[in-house]
Design a protein around this motif. Sequence first.
Motif, PDB file in Angstrom:
ATOM      1  N   THR A 139       0.260  -1.552  -0.233  1.00  0.00           N
ATOM      2  CA  THR A 139       0.499  -0.187  -0.371  1.00  0.00           C
ATOM      3  C   THR A 139       1.082   1.598   0.507  1.00  0.00           C
ATOM      4  OG1 THR A 139      -0.137  -0.251   2.729  1.00  0.00           O
ATOM      5  CG2 THR A 139      -1.939  -1.295   0.968  1.00  0.00           C
ATOM      6  N   GLU A 140       2.044   1.309   0.445  1.00  0.00           N
ATOM      7  CA  GLU A 140       2.932   2.173   0.569  1.00  0.00           C
ATOM      8  C   GLU A 140       2.985   2.752  -1.064  1.00  0.00           C
ATOM      9  OE1 GLU A 140       5.729  -0.830   0.183  1.00  0.00           O
ATOM     10  OE2 GLU A 140       4.107  -0.391   1.115  1.00  0.00           O
ATOM     11  N   ARG A 141       2.790   2.335  -2.160  1.00  0.00           N
ATOM     12  CA  ARG A 141       3.399   2.783  -3.485  1.00  0.00           C
ATOM     13  C   ARG A 141       2.111   3.334  -4.039  1.00  0.00           C
ATOM     14  NH1 ARG A 141       8.847   2.235  -5.426  1.00  0.00           N
ATOM     15  NH2 ARG A 141      10.021   1.778  -4.063  1.00  0.00           N
ATOM     16  N   ALA A 142       0.760   3.755  -3.598  1.00  0.00           N
ATOM     17  CA  ALA A 142       0.034   3.634  -3.937  1.00  0.00           C
ATOM     18  C   ALA A 142      -0.884   5.042  -3.515  1.00  0.00           C
ATOM     19  CB  ALA A 142      -1.455   2.653  -3.980  1.00  0.00           C
ATOM     20  N   ASP A 143      -1.066   5.992  -4.813  1.00  0.00           N
ATOM     21  CA  ASP A 143      -2.085   7.114  -4.436  1.00  0.00           C
ATOM     22  C   ASP A 143      -3.303   6.174  -3.691  1.00  0.00           C
ATOM     23  OD1 ASP A 143       0.578   8.927  -4.561  1.00  0.00           O
ATOM     24  OD2 ASP A 143       0.145   9.651  -6.905  1.00  0.00           O
ATOM     25  N   GLU A 144      -4.138   7.319  -3.441  1.00  0.00           N
ATOM     26  CA  GLU A 144      -5.784   7.125  -2.653  1.00  0.00           C
ATOM     27  C   GLU A 144      -5.755   8.126  -3.687  1.00  0.00           C
ATOM     28  OE1 GLU A 144      -6.586   4.425  -1.417  1.00  0.00           O
ATOM     29  OE2 GLU A 144      -4.858   3.671  -0.277  1.00  0.00           O
ATOM     30  N   LEU A 145      -6.402   8.261  -4.325  1.00  0.00           N
ATOM     31  CA  LEU A 145      -7.010   9.023  -5.210  1.00  0.00           C
ATOM     32  C   LEU A 145      -8.803   8.702  -4.908  1.00  0.00           C
ATOM     33  CD1 LEU A 145      -6.044   8.243  -9.033  1.00  0.00           C
ATOM     34  CD2 LEU A 145      -5.119  10.028  -7.350  1.00  0.00           C
ATOM     35  N   THR A 146      -9.287  10.544  -4.014  1.00  0.00           N
ATOM     36  CA  THR A 146     -10.465  10.023  -3.692  1.00  0.00           C
ATOM     37  C   THR A 146     -11.710  10.217  -5.743  1.00  0.00           C
ATOM     38  OG1 THR A 146      -9.980  11.592  -2.322  1.00  0.00           O
ATOM     39  CG2 THR A 146     -12.282  12.081  -3.211  1.00  0.00           C
ATOM     40  N   MET A 147     -12.970   9.270  -5.033  1.00  0.00           N
ATOM     41  CA  MET A 147     -13.841   9.051  -6.146  1.00  0.00           C
ATOM     42  C   MET A 147     -15.267   9.589  -5.468  1.00  0.00           C
ATOM     43  SD  MET A 147     -13.112   4.355  -6.762  1.00  0.00           S
ATOM     44  CE  MET A 147     -13.965   5.031  -8.711  1.00  0.00           C
ATOM     45  N   VAL A 148     -16.046   9.825  -6.354  1.00  0.00           N
ATOM     46  CA  VAL A 148     -16.770  10.070  -5.678  1.00  0.00           C
ATOM     47  C   VAL A 148     -18.145   9.613  -6.033  1.00  0.00           C
ATOM     48  CG1 VAL A 148     -18.227  11.163  -8.863  1.00  0.00           C
ATOM     49  CG2 VAL A 148     -18.934  12.104  -6.408  1.00  0.00           C
ATOM     50  N   GLU A 149     -19.685   9.634  -4.961  1.00  0.00           N
ATOM     51  CA  GLU A 149     -20.240   7.855  -4.695  1.00  0.00           C
ATOM     52  C   GLU A 149     -21.746   8.779  -5.216  1.00  0.00           C
ATOM     53  OE1 GLU A 149     -20.781   4.182  -2.176  1.00  0.00           O
ATOM     54  OE2 GLU A 149     -21.071   6.515  -1.032  1.00  0.00           O
ATOM     55  N   ALA A 150     -22.642   8.217  -6.168  1.00  0.00           N
ATOM     56  CA  ALA A 150     -23.666   8.154  -5.939  1.00  0.00           C
ATOM     57  C   ALA A 150     -25.136   7.377  -5.377  1.00  0.00           C
ATOM     58  CB  ALA A 150     -24.519   8.847  -7.236  1.00  0.00           C
ATOM     59  N   VAL A 151     -26.097   7.727  -4.204  1.00  0.00           N
ATOM     60  CA  VAL A 151     -27.024   5.811  -4.081  1.00  0.00           C
ATOM     61  C   VAL A 151     -28.369   6.667  -4.279  1.00  0.00           C
ATOM     62  CG1 VAL A 151     -27.754   4.834  -2.039  1.00  0.00           C
ATOM     63  CG2 VAL A 151     -24.582   5.379  -2.559  1.00  0.00           C
ATOM     64  N   THR A 152     -29.030   5.868  -4.365  1.00  0.00           N
ATOM     65  CA  THR A 152     -30.406   5.821  -5.319  1.00  0.00           C
ATOM     66  C   THR A 152     -31.116   6.107  -3.849  1.00  0.00           C
ATOM     67  OG1 THR A 152     -31.481   3.711  -6.052  1.00  0.00           O
ATOM     68  CG2 THR A 152     -30.220   6.069  -7.535  1.00  0.00           C
TER      69      THR A 152
END
Length: 297
Positions: A139-152
Motif C-alpha cells: 500500500t505504500e506505493r499507491a496514491d489513494e485517489l478520491t472517488m465520488v459516489e451516488a446512492v439512490t
Amino acid sequence: MSLAPRAVIVHRRTEYEELLARHGTRGQAAFFLSSRGRSIDEVARRHDHTQQALRNVASAVPLTWRSSRVERADLDRFLFAPEDVVVVVGQDGLVANTAKYLSGQPVVGIDTDPGRNPGVLVRHRSADTAHLLRTATGTERADELTMVEAVTDDTQRLLALNEIYLGPPGHQTARYHLDTGGSDPGEAQASSGVLVGTGTGATGWLRSLWVERGSTLPMPAPCDPRLLWFVREAWPSPATGTSKVAGELERGQELRLTVESDRMVVFGDGMETDALELTWGQSIRLGIAATSLRLVT
C-alpha cells in the motif's frame, strides 16, 4: 492457503480495430480514410504500439500468478476479486472507466502512446510492468485517489473517479429539488443537469465549468477528500431558483437531489451506456465514496 494474485489486464479496442469492424478489411478502411484526406498508417502505428504493450504486459506477469484479460465493453460483466492487481493498458480515460468496478484493488496504468496521452493516470511504460507488479501489493506505493459516489433511495449505487452527472438524458432541461444539507431548505431548480467532480476530474469536464463560471472555489487535488459541484444552465422562473449553483463537499457532507421530472439519468466518467435511471419522486445522494482508487506509483 491464500490464492496467488491475479493480474487482470484491461484494454479497449483500438481505432484500427474499430475501423476494421466497420469496413471489413484494411483496404476498405484505408480507402474510406484516404477519400477524406487521411491515412490509415498513423492509426495502424498506434494499434501496433498497443498490441506490443499488451504483449509486454502479459509476458511480465509472474509465472506463479494467475492472469486474465477484459475489454472495456465487458467491464460491467467482469467479476473482480480482492486479490487482483489490475493493469490498465491504454489511455487515462480507461483507468477512470475501470475504477467504478473496483473495491480497493491496486491499479497499474500503462501508457501505450507516450506523448500523445497526458499520462495523468497511465503513468508507466510497459517495460516497467514486471517491477510494478512485484511492488503493487504494497500500500505504500499507491496514491489513494478520491472517488465520488451516488446512492439512490432504492439503494442503487454508482461510483466514478472523475465526475458524476445527473440530468435529462438529452441534456435539455429537467426539474428537481436540490438540497445542500443542514438546516437549509434547499431550492427547486430547472437546469440541464448537475455535475459533481473530484480532484482527478479537475483536468476535464469539472475544470471547464469551473473556468466558465470564474469560480473562486479552490480546485481539489486528486487525493484531497473534497468534491466540487456545479449546476449547469440553471433557469430562473417563478417556481425555480438559481441561488445554489455551485459548492463543495467534504467527507460526511452530501448533496441531495429529488426528481420532479419524468426521467433523469445518472452516469459517471462519460459512460452513458452504464447509467442509473430516476423517475418522478425518486431521490439520490452524492458525496465522497468510502472506496478510493489505489493507483500504483
